[in-house]
Design a protein around this motif. Structure first.
Motif, PDB file in Angstrom:
ATOM      1  N   PRO B 122       0.969  -1.308   0.171  1.00 35.92           N
ATOM      2  CA  PRO B 122      -0.183   0.209   0.004  1.00 35.92           C
ATOM      3  C   PRO B 122       0.846   1.269  -0.332  1.00 35.92           C
ATOM      4  O   PRO B 122       0.318   2.092  -0.668  1.00 35.92           O
ATOM      5  CB  PRO B 122      -0.941  -0.011   1.299  1.00 35.92           C
ATOM      6  N   MET B 123       2.191   1.214   0.830  1.00 35.44           N
ATOM      7  CA  MET B 123       3.266   2.295   0.485  1.00 35.44           C
ATOM      8  C   MET B 123       3.246   2.335  -0.675  1.00 35.44           C
ATOM      9  O   MET B 123       2.804   4.033  -1.076  1.00 35.44           O
ATOM     10  CB  MET B 123       3.823   2.266   1.293  1.00 35.44           C
ATOM     11  N   PHE B 124       3.981   1.777  -1.684  1.00 30.50           N
ATOM     12  CA  PHE B 124       3.940   2.384  -2.758  1.00 30.50           C
ATOM     13  C   PHE B 124       2.957   2.564  -3.820  1.00 30.50           C
ATOM     14  O   PHE B 124       2.756   3.132  -4.271  1.00 30.50           O
ATOM     15  CB  PHE B 124       4.396   0.654  -3.677  1.00 30.50           C
ATOM     16  N   TYR B 125       1.426   1.915  -3.215  1.00 27.14           N
ATOM     17  CA  TYR B 125       0.598   2.697  -4.292  1.00 27.14           C
ATOM     18  C   TYR B 125       0.018   4.177  -4.154  1.00 27.14           C
ATOM     19  O   TYR B 125      -0.028   4.837  -4.955  1.00 27.14           O
ATOM     20  CB  TYR B 125      -0.612   1.674  -3.608  1.00 27.14           C
ATOM     21  N   GLY B 131       2.150  10.451  -6.798  1.00 27.16           N
ATOM     22  CA  GLY B 131       3.771  11.763  -7.938  1.00 27.16           C
ATOM     23  C   GLY B 131       4.719  11.703  -7.026  1.00 27.16           C
ATOM     24  O   GLY B 131       5.565  12.509  -7.386  1.00 27.16           O
ATOM     25  N   LEU B 132       5.128  10.802  -5.928  1.00 31.38           N
ATOM     26  CA  LEU B 132       6.694  10.583  -5.439  1.00 31.38           C
ATOM     27  C   LEU B 132       7.288   9.682  -5.606  1.00 31.38           C
ATOM     28  O   LEU B 132       8.443   9.431  -5.165  1.00 31.38           O
ATOM     29  CB  LEU B 132       6.209  10.897  -3.899  1.00 31.38           C
ATOM     30  N   TYR B 133       6.907   9.141  -6.641  1.00 27.75           N
ATOM     31  CA  TYR B 133       7.800   7.962  -6.730  1.00 27.75           C
ATOM     32  C   TYR B 133       9.297   8.295  -7.909  1.00 27.75           C
ATOM     33  O   TYR B 133       9.217   8.558  -8.595  1.00 27.75           O
ATOM     34  CB  TYR B 133       7.223   6.587  -7.794  1.00 27.75           C
ATOM     35  N   ASP B 134       9.982   7.050  -6.938  1.00 26.00           N
ATOM     36  CA  ASP B 134      11.359   7.944  -7.725  1.00 26.00           C
ATOM     37  C   ASP B 134      11.804   8.984  -7.053  1.00 26.00           C
ATOM     38  O   ASP B 134      12.202  10.062  -8.218  1.00 26.00           O
ATOM     39  CB  ASP B 134      11.790   7.544  -8.990  1.00 26.00           C
ATOM     40  N   ASN B 135      11.436   9.379  -5.919  1.00 29.63           N
ATOM     41  CA  ASN B 135      11.340  11.020  -5.078  1.00 29.63           C
ATOM     42  C   ASN B 135      12.347  10.968  -4.058  1.00 29.63           C
ATOM     43  O   ASN B 135      11.527   9.941  -3.245  1.00 29.63           O
ATOM     44  CB  ASN B 135       9.768  11.809  -5.888  1.00 29.63           C
ATOM     45  N   LEU B 136      12.863  11.557  -3.394  1.00 26.27           N
ATOM     46  CA  LEU B 136      13.430  11.367  -2.155  1.00 26.27           C
ATOM     47  C   LEU B 136      12.514  11.472  -0.770  1.00 26.27           C
ATOM     48  O   LEU B 136      12.418  10.938  -0.004  1.00 26.27           O
ATOM     49  CB  LEU B 136      14.454  11.969  -2.105  1.00 26.27           C
ATOM     50  N   VAL B 213      11.646  -0.534  -2.754  1.00 28.64           N
ATOM     51  CA  VAL B 213      10.728  -0.296  -3.425  1.00 28.64           C
ATOM     52  C   VAL B 213       9.958   1.373  -3.975  1.00 28.64           C
ATOM     53  O   VAL B 213       9.464   1.381  -4.463  1.00 28.64           O
ATOM     54  CB  VAL B 213       9.750  -0.864  -2.259  1.00 28.64           C
ATOM     55  N   LEU B 214      10.770   2.377  -3.402  1.00 29.27           N
ATOM     56  CA  LEU B 214      10.027   3.382  -3.407  1.00 29.27           C
ATOM     57  C   LEU B 214      11.095   4.740  -4.710  1.00 29.27           C
ATOM     58  O   LEU B 214      10.349   5.581  -4.999  1.00 29.27           O
ATOM     59  CB  LEU B 214       9.138   4.352  -2.582  1.00 29.27           C
ATOM     60  N   THR B 215      11.982   3.797  -5.626  1.00 31.45           N
ATOM     61  CA  THR B 215      12.809   4.361  -5.083  1.00 31.45           C
ATOM     62  C   THR B 215      14.030   3.989  -7.030  1.00 31.45           C
ATOM     63  O   THR B 215      13.507   2.168  -6.511  1.00 31.45           O
ATOM     64  CB  THR B 215      14.751   5.556  -4.765  1.00 31.45           C
ATOM     65  N   GLN B 216      14.158   4.638  -8.080  1.00 28.36           N
ATOM     66  CA  GLN B 216      14.595   4.078  -8.912  1.00 28.36           C
ATOM     67  C   GLN B 216      16.478   3.937  -9.923  1.00 28.36           C
ATOM     68  O   GLN B 216      16.911   3.305  -9.341  1.00 28.36           O
ATOM     69  CB  GLN B 216      13.432   3.448  -9.986  1.00 28.36           C
ATOM     70  N   SER B 217      15.807   5.705 -10.006  1.00 24.44           N
ATOM     71  CA  SER B 217      16.942   5.626 -10.841  1.00 24.44           C
ATOM     72  C   SER B 217      17.928   6.265 -10.089  1.00 24.44           C
ATOM     73  O   SER B 217      18.146   6.184  -8.490  1.00 24.44           O
ATOM     74  CB  SER B 217      16.121   6.986 -11.367  1.00 24.44           C
ATOM     75  N   SER B 218      19.193   5.965 -10.634  1.00 28.60           N
ATOM     76  CA  SER B 218      20.579   6.273  -9.791  1.00 28.60           C
ATOM     77  C   SER B 218      20.319   7.619  -9.329  1.00 28.60           C
ATOM     78  O   SER B 218      21.544   7.439  -8.319  1.00 28.60           O
ATOM     79  CB  SER B 218      22.025   5.797 -10.786  1.00 28.60           C
ATOM     80  N   GLN B 219      19.828   8.408  -9.876  1.00 34.54           N
ATOM     81  CA  GLN B 219      19.618   9.639  -9.395  1.00 34.54           C
ATOM     82  C   GLN B 219      19.568   9.988  -7.606  1.00 34.54           C
ATOM     83  O   GLN B 219      19.989  10.295  -7.262  1.00 34.54           O
ATOM     84  CB  GLN B 219      19.065  10.577  -9.502  1.00 34.54           C
ATOM     85  N   ASN B 220      18.663   8.833  -7.521  1.00 32.65           N
ATOM     86  CA  ASN B 220      17.693   8.929  -6.167  1.00 32.65           C
ATOM     87  C   ASN B 220      18.875   7.898  -5.852  1.00 32.65           C
ATOM     88  O   ASN B 220      17.599   7.549  -4.327  1.00 32.65           O
ATOM     89  CB  ASN B 220      16.350   8.781  -6.391  1.00 32.65           C
ATOM     90  N   LYS B 221      19.754   6.960  -5.742  1.00 34.58           N
ATOM     91  CA  LYS B 221      19.728   6.252  -4.494  1.00 34.58           C
ATOM     92  C   LYS B 221      20.609   6.406  -3.459  1.00 34.58           C
ATOM     93  O   LYS B 221      21.021   7.860  -2.968  1.00 34.58           O
ATOM     94  CB  LYS B 221      20.758   5.372  -5.734  1.00 34.58           C
TER      95      LYS B 221
END
Lengths: 315, 273
Positions: B122-125, B131-136, B213-221
């Motif tokens: 649900p957190m992912f959802y 609109g905060l997916y892949d955002n710190l 689970v909530l980030t993806q790009s290397s920029q936000n690792k």
């Protein structure tokens, strides 16, 4: 944790009761609900709403795109027909039981020992503490490197480790998981027992010495009974932690060989973020929460912890 | 202690445990100062023949500096949110006479039992919908929420220890809740506040599941993600990997040296009798 709920809420009532005696309670100069509201809203939004949502999602079919569709009890019936799922539940329970069985005696002995006031004990406890500071990720990565089949310690000590590939067979892979969790979390439990052992009244030991009881008898007849509440707290922490072990499995064994170390928490992650079956994953998550709370509840009831029976009896 | 003779057996056991804790840390440290070829030749227990710092420099050039800064950002924000929200909450729980705050406290205690895995779907959802997916920011918010129950428990404990005479005295002087909070409660809770800072910082620094689970790009690792990726991508470069592990824990060890008391007392307080 139910234990925390019991203890902290009880003490809350106590202080409020004490405050009421003797002086009129007025709202003057006291903070109102508004002081608690921002934290309550924030926490509700990011912890309690998702918990309710996981219940809803467990009755839906959803692949992460579009919106969830209602699927009634389908996920739940699928759950118990899935041999991997059933196996993963057994593995979760096995890992938990082994974890408790290994960690509890070590941490009680270390904790009671560290409760002594000598200087060397303080230094050693400070060193013991280090694994607790490392992230689960760092610990798992470290052990994966140390136990590497080609470059790690087992490749150098074949007389002890056989072919050196500890991750290749179920028994040794499960052993690694239990060992690594023990390495990381024993310090925390040691610390809990150390705190509790220091609170044991010295009078008890003095009386026992006058009666001629030796060190071993003192340990079993005084120290252990006095640690009862801490044993419950610590075991519940281990049970919840053990049932939800995830990062360690992901990094050390990826659930393998085959599905031989796939516990339910890791299976849930796979269902959600590898097979994109979010409904099923929610059902597994909910099942884990239910099992963990049930175990905690039973432990609290059986041990009499919720009644807060005093450990000071006879003092 | 009223015991007379030293307990040799227990002393021996504690030394065995020291070995169990210390050996892997030793293996890790010496590995990081060797070249890959050296490590392969000497094995994990051998002593480095060629001392080198290249593993650390390579890691730092290989994105770890960036992951570091991301983690610092996440940690500072999480600690900020916790410090802003939890002290007023604890103050209200301890001093308010309304029933609502008692219920809120019970909810927070319930929160202690919620493992983050339970809510990750649900957190992912929710984070995706917001609109905060892949955002710190999307990592910071749940991390802060999950750090709050323990912090609330620590701070209410500390604030209960402030004697009611002090509160009464200030109330008689006509002080408002605000003034009591700023001039009495906060200064007297300093120890608890530092525990809360260390504790929430530790959780944010070591967080794994939410970033995974909530980030993806290397920029936000963040740094734990960097470790995880390093292991899946260059798993054979063990000295480089272990140098990254050491880098990830250096700040924590530094904090530990200064805030050991606060950390240990906080943990003991949470699990004690």
């Amino acid at each position: 944790m139910t234990t925390f709920t019991a203890s902290a809420v009880d003490s809350g009532k106590e202080t409020r009761g004490q405050r009421r005696t003797g002086r009129p309670v007025t709202g003057v100069g006291r903070p109102g609900f508004a002081w608690a509201a921002p934290a309550a809203v924030f926490f509700g939004l990011f912890a309690l709403v998702p918990l309710l949502l996981v219940v809803v999602l467990s009755f839906t079919r959803w692949n992460g795109l579009g919106s969830p569709e209602f699927a009634s009890l389908k996920n739940w019936t699928k759950l118990f027909d899935d041999p991997v799922m059933v196996k993963s539940l057994w593995l979760s329970l096995l890992l938990t039981v082994l974890g408790v069985a290994v960690q509890t005696p070590i941490s009680i002995l270390l904790g009671v020992w560290a409760a002594g006031r000598q200087r060397n004990r303080a230094v050693l406890s400070a060193i013991y503490f280090v694994p607790l500071l490392l992230s689960v990720t760092a610990v798992a990565v470290l052990w994966r490197a140390v136990l590497d089949p080609n470059f790690g310690v087992p490749s150098q000590a074949k007389w002890l480790f056989g072919d050196g590939n500890l991750f290749g067979a179920q028994t040794s892979a499960l052993g690694v998981l239990v060992f690594v969790s023990t390495w990381q979390f024993t310090p925390l439990h040691t610390l809990l027992y150390q705190g509790a052992a220091r609170a044991v009244p010295q009078v008890l030991y003095q009386a026992a010495q006058i009666d001629g009881a030796g060190r071993v008898r003192q340990f079993f007849h005084i120290t252990l009974p006095q640690l009862r509440n801490t044993i419950v707290t610590s075991t519940i922490l281990m049970v919840v932690g053990g049932l939800t072990t995830f990062d360690t499995v992901l990094i050390l064994t990826q659930g393998g060989p085959g599905t031989d170390t796939t516990n339910s928490a890791y299976y849930m992650y796979q269902k959600a973020f590898k097979s994109f079956d979010f409904g099923m994953a929610s059902a597994i998550a909910l099942l884990l929460v239910l099992v963990a709370s049930l175990v905690s509840l039973v432990m609290v009831r059986l041990s009499g912890y919720d009644k807060m029976r005093s450990t000071m009896e006879g003092v | 202690m009223t015991r007379k003779r030293p307990n040799y057996l227990a002393g021996l056991g504690s030394l065995v445990w020291l070995f169990v804790v210390g050996l892997p840390l030793y293996v890790m440290l010496i590995a990081t100062f060797q070249t890959r070829a050296d490590y392969a030749a000497n094995g994990p227990l051998g002593f480095p023949t060629d001392f080198t710092l290249d593993n650390y420099l390579d890691d730092l050039n290989d994105g770890f500096t960036h992951y570091f800064l991301n983690t610092v950002f996440v940690t500072v924000c999480v600690v900020g949110i916790v410090l802003l929200l939890v002290p007023p909450l604890a103050y209200a729980i301890v001093r308010s006479d309304g029933r609502a705050t008692g219920r809120v406290f019970r909810l927070f205690l319930l929160g202690l039992a919620i493992p983050s895995q339970a809510v990750i779907v649900p957190m992912f959802y929710l984070i995706d919908e917001a609109g905060l997916y892949d955002n710190l920011i999307g990592v910071i918010l749940p991390t802060a929420a999950f750090a709050m129950p323990v912090c609330a428990l620590i701070l209410t404990g500390v604030m209960r220890d402030i004697t009611s005479e002090l509160y009464e005295a200030m109330t008689v002087d006509g002080a408002s809740s605000w003034r009591i909070f700023l001039q009495l409660v906060l200064p007297l809770s300093k120890g608890g506040l530092s525990t809360v800072v260390v504790f929430s910082a530790l959780q944010a620094w070591n967080g794994f599941l939410f970033p995974l689970v909530l980030t993806q790009s290397s920029q936000n690792k963040v740094i734990t993600m960097g470790l995880y990726d390093f292991q899946t991508e260059h798993g054979v470069d063990i000295p480089g990997l272990l140098a990254a592990v050491v880098l990830s824990m250096l700040p924590i060890l530094f904090v530990y040296l200064f805030a050991r008391r606060a950390l240990v007392q906080g943990l003991m307080g949470v699990g004690g009798k």
